[in-house]
Design a protein around this motif. Structure first.
Motif, PDB file in Angstrom:
ATOM      1  N   VAL A 181     -60.301 -22.912 -27.557  1.00  0.00           N
ATOM      2  CA  VAL A 181     -61.568 -22.609 -28.242  1.00  0.00           C
ATOM      3  C   VAL A 181     -62.294 -23.862 -28.711  1.00  0.00           C
ATOM      4  CG1 VAL A 181     -60.768 -20.344 -29.011  1.00  0.00           C
ATOM      5  CG2 VAL A 181     -60.432 -22.336 -30.492  1.00  0.00           C
ATOM      6  N   ASP A 182     -61.651 -24.997 -28.627  1.00  0.00           N
ATOM      7  CA  ASP A 182     -62.266 -26.228 -29.114  1.00  0.00           C
ATOM      8  C   ASP A 182     -63.526 -26.561 -28.317  1.00  0.00           C
ATOM      9  OD1 ASP A 182     -62.448 -28.616 -30.652  1.00  0.00           O
ATOM     10  OD2 ASP A 182     -61.633 -29.727 -28.954  1.00  0.00           O
ATOM     11  N   GLY A 183     -64.641 -26.658 -29.026  1.00  0.00           N
ATOM     12  CA  GLY A 183     -65.880 -27.071 -28.391  1.00  0.00           C
ATOM     13  C   GLY A 183     -66.670 -25.964 -27.710  1.00  0.00           C
ATOM     14  N   VAL A 184     -66.213 -24.710 -27.770  1.00  0.00           N
ATOM     15  CA  VAL A 184     -66.979 -23.636 -27.140  1.00  0.00           C
ATOM     16  C   VAL A 184     -67.891 -22.976 -28.163  1.00  0.00           C
ATOM     17  CG1 VAL A 184     -65.151 -23.234 -25.457  1.00  0.00           C
ATOM     18  CG2 VAL A 184     -65.270 -21.802 -27.503  1.00  0.00           C
ATOM     19  N   GLU A 185     -68.990 -22.410 -27.661  1.00  0.00           N
ATOM     20  CA  GLU A 185     -69.962 -21.756 -28.543  1.00  0.00           C
ATOM     21  C   GLU A 185     -69.780 -20.253 -28.613  1.00  0.00           C
ATOM     22  OE1 GLU A 185     -74.038 -23.633 -27.719  1.00  0.00           O
ATOM     23  OE2 GLU A 185     -72.766 -24.359 -26.078  1.00  0.00           O
ATOM     24  N   GLY A 207     -63.164  -9.647 -38.808  1.00  0.00           N
ATOM     25  CA  GLY A 207     -62.989 -11.089 -38.805  1.00  0.00           C
ATOM     26  C   GLY A 207     -64.249 -11.843 -39.176  1.00  0.00           C
ATOM     27  N   PRO A 208     -64.135 -13.150 -39.373  1.00  0.00           N
ATOM     28  CA  PRO A 208     -65.265 -13.973 -39.823  1.00  0.00           C
ATOM     29  C   PRO A 208     -66.199 -14.435 -38.713  1.00  0.00           C
ATOM     30  CG  PRO A 208     -63.278 -15.297 -39.686  1.00  0.00           C
ATOM     31  CD  PRO A 208     -62.863 -13.901 -39.336  1.00  0.00           C
ATOM     32  N   VAL A 209     -65.819 -14.244 -37.452  1.00  0.00           N
ATOM     33  CA  VAL A 209     -66.646 -14.730 -36.343  1.00  0.00           C
ATOM     34  C   VAL A 209     -67.697 -13.674 -35.989  1.00  0.00           C
ATOM     35  CG1 VAL A 209     -66.636 -15.516 -33.945  1.00  0.00           C
ATOM     36  CG2 VAL A 209     -64.702 -16.045 -35.447  1.00  0.00           C
ATOM     37  N   ARG A 256     -61.890 -21.263 -36.883  1.00  0.00           N
ATOM     38  CA  ARG A 256     -61.631 -22.673 -37.210  1.00  0.00           C
ATOM     39  C   ARG A 256     -62.445 -23.609 -36.324  1.00  0.00           C
ATOM     40  NH1 ARG A 256     -56.276 -20.518 -37.760  1.00  0.00           N
ATOM     41  NH2 ARG A 256     -55.792 -21.100 -35.601  1.00  0.00           N
ATOM     42  N   ALA A 257     -62.727 -23.181 -35.089  1.00  0.00           N
ATOM     43  CA  ALA A 257     -63.484 -24.021 -34.157  1.00  0.00           C
ATOM     44  C   ALA A 257     -64.993 -23.873 -34.320  1.00  0.00           C
ATOM     45  CB  ALA A 257     -63.081 -23.683 -32.725  1.00  0.00           C
ATOM     46  N   LEU A 268     -56.723 -15.155 -31.803  1.00  0.00           N
ATOM     47  CA  LEU A 268     -57.919 -15.693 -31.158  1.00  0.00           C
ATOM     48  C   LEU A 268     -59.093 -15.771 -32.139  1.00  0.00           C
ATOM     49  CD1 LEU A 268     -59.406 -16.598 -28.564  1.00  0.00           C
ATOM     50  CD2 LEU A 268     -59.900 -14.169 -28.145  1.00  0.00           C
ATOM     51  N   VAL A 269     -59.288 -14.727 -32.927  1.00  0.00           N
ATOM     52  CA  VAL A 269     -60.370 -14.720 -33.915  1.00  0.00           C
ATOM     53  C   VAL A 269     -60.176 -15.856 -34.926  1.00  0.00           C
ATOM     54  CG1 VAL A 269     -61.386 -13.423 -35.832  1.00  0.00           C
ATOM     55  CG2 VAL A 269     -60.911 -12.272 -33.661  1.00  0.00           C
ATOM     56  N   ALA A 270     -58.950 -16.037 -35.395  1.00  0.00           N
ATOM     57  CA  ALA A 270     -58.682 -17.099 -36.364  1.00  0.00           C
ATOM     58  C   ALA A 270     -58.945 -18.479 -35.765  1.00  0.00           C
ATOM     59  CB  ALA A 270     -57.247 -17.002 -36.860  1.00  0.00           C
ATOM     60  N   ALA A 271     -58.502 -18.678 -34.521  1.00  0.00           N
ATOM     61  CA  ALA A 271     -58.735 -19.971 -33.862  1.00  0.00           C
ATOM     62  C   ALA A 271     -60.218 -20.198 -33.629  1.00  0.00           C
ATOM     63  CB  ALA A 271     -57.971 -20.019 -32.544  1.00  0.00           C
ATOM     64  N   ALA A 272     -60.934 -19.142 -33.242  1.00  0.00           N
ATOM     65  CA  ALA A 272     -62.377 -19.271 -33.008  1.00  0.00           C
ATOM     66  C   ALA A 272     -63.116 -19.591 -34.297  1.00  0.00           C
ATOM     67  CB  ALA A 272     -62.908 -17.977 -32.389  1.00  0.00           C
TER      68      ALA A 272
END
Length: 259
Positions: free
Chosen positions: A57-61, A126-128, A91-92, A85-89
């Motif tokens: 997920v690093d650097g994706v929009e 989730g927060p995203v 943070r990214a 996945l939601v948590a990682a997204a």
């Protein structure tokens, strides 16, 4: 836009990737095992363990979440994995997550569907920023059921069960449009152009294959059967796809009879 696609090696993923590229997006595809593709950046990640998700997920929009495991490790992949996945997204700093679900997950009492509904709830809580698309069954899935139901000779099934097969390519196009539109914070549905009874689907399938196998009617009991007969797998919303069950069969068999 740089878009991460989970489940990119599946049927829907294979339809989505070229549409994203054609739309001018930069695509990062994720599967459990690394792959080689000069047109897409492939990365390995495992939803069940979380391995590789932070890098993916690093650097994706935006994230298009197609991955699912209907047969094994379903809770670990579909529910807990979606949470990872939601948590990682989050943070990214991902700005939009689109999750693909199934029409009927809230109406049909089936174990896999309960997991899909729980995953929807994980996304929505989730927060995203998010969107959810529930699609009806693909024609390839319906055809696989018919092949399995006819292994003993006749086609065995409940003639009053109804389905609404939708072309996976049309679902892919719908998903790309949803990404472009931005987060809806809503659950949308998308189905095929026709609602078919099981016996109607069987007749068309037999004709396309040049088969004369009889239909052996067997009523599916209980709440599950009632949900399937009452349209639990169908939707009344518009717009719908345009490619019909008969067109799928004609493209598959080409008027040449059984394969």
């Amino acid at each position: 836009m740089r878009v991460l696609v989970t489940g990119a090696s599946g049927q829907l993923g294979r339809e989505v990737l070229p549409r994203l590229r054609d739309g001018g997006h930069t695509v990062r595809a994720v599967s459990r095992r690394p792959r080689e593709d000069s047109t897409v950046e492939w990365m390995a990640a495992d939803l069940a363990t979380g391995d590789g998700l932070a890098a993916a997920v690093d650097g994706v929009e935006a994230v298009l979440h197609l991955a699912s495991s209907p047969v094994r490790r379903t809770h670990a992949v579909d529910v807990l994995g979606t949470g990872r996945l939601v948590a990682a997204a989050d943070r990214a700093g991902v700005g939009h997550l689109v999750y693909v679900s199934i029409v009927g997950v809230d109406r049909v009492p089936f174990g896999y569907y309960r997991h899909k509904l729980a995953a929807e709830q994980v996304v929505a809580a989730g927060p995203v920023p998010w969107s959810v698309l529930r699609a009806t069954q693909f024609p390839e899935f319906l055809e696989g059921l018919l092949r399995g139901a006819s292994r003993l000779g006749p086609v065995i099934g409940d003639p009053a069960v109804v389905a609404q097969p939708v072309d996976s390519g049309e679902v892919a196009s719908r998903l790309v449009a949803m990404l472009a539109a931005g987060p809806s914070y809503a659950v949308a549905e998308f189905g095929g152009p026709q609602v078919l009874r099981f016996d109607e689907a069987v007749r068309t399938w037999r004709a396309a294959r040049g088969s004369h196998r009889p239909l052996l009617p067997v009523r599916i009991p209980g709440r599950f059967g009632r949900a399937l007969r009452s349209g639990g797998l169908t939707t009344t919303v518009t717009p719908t796809g345009t490619r019909t069950w008969a067109e799928h069969l004609a493209d598959t068999y080409g008027g040449t009879g059984r394969r």
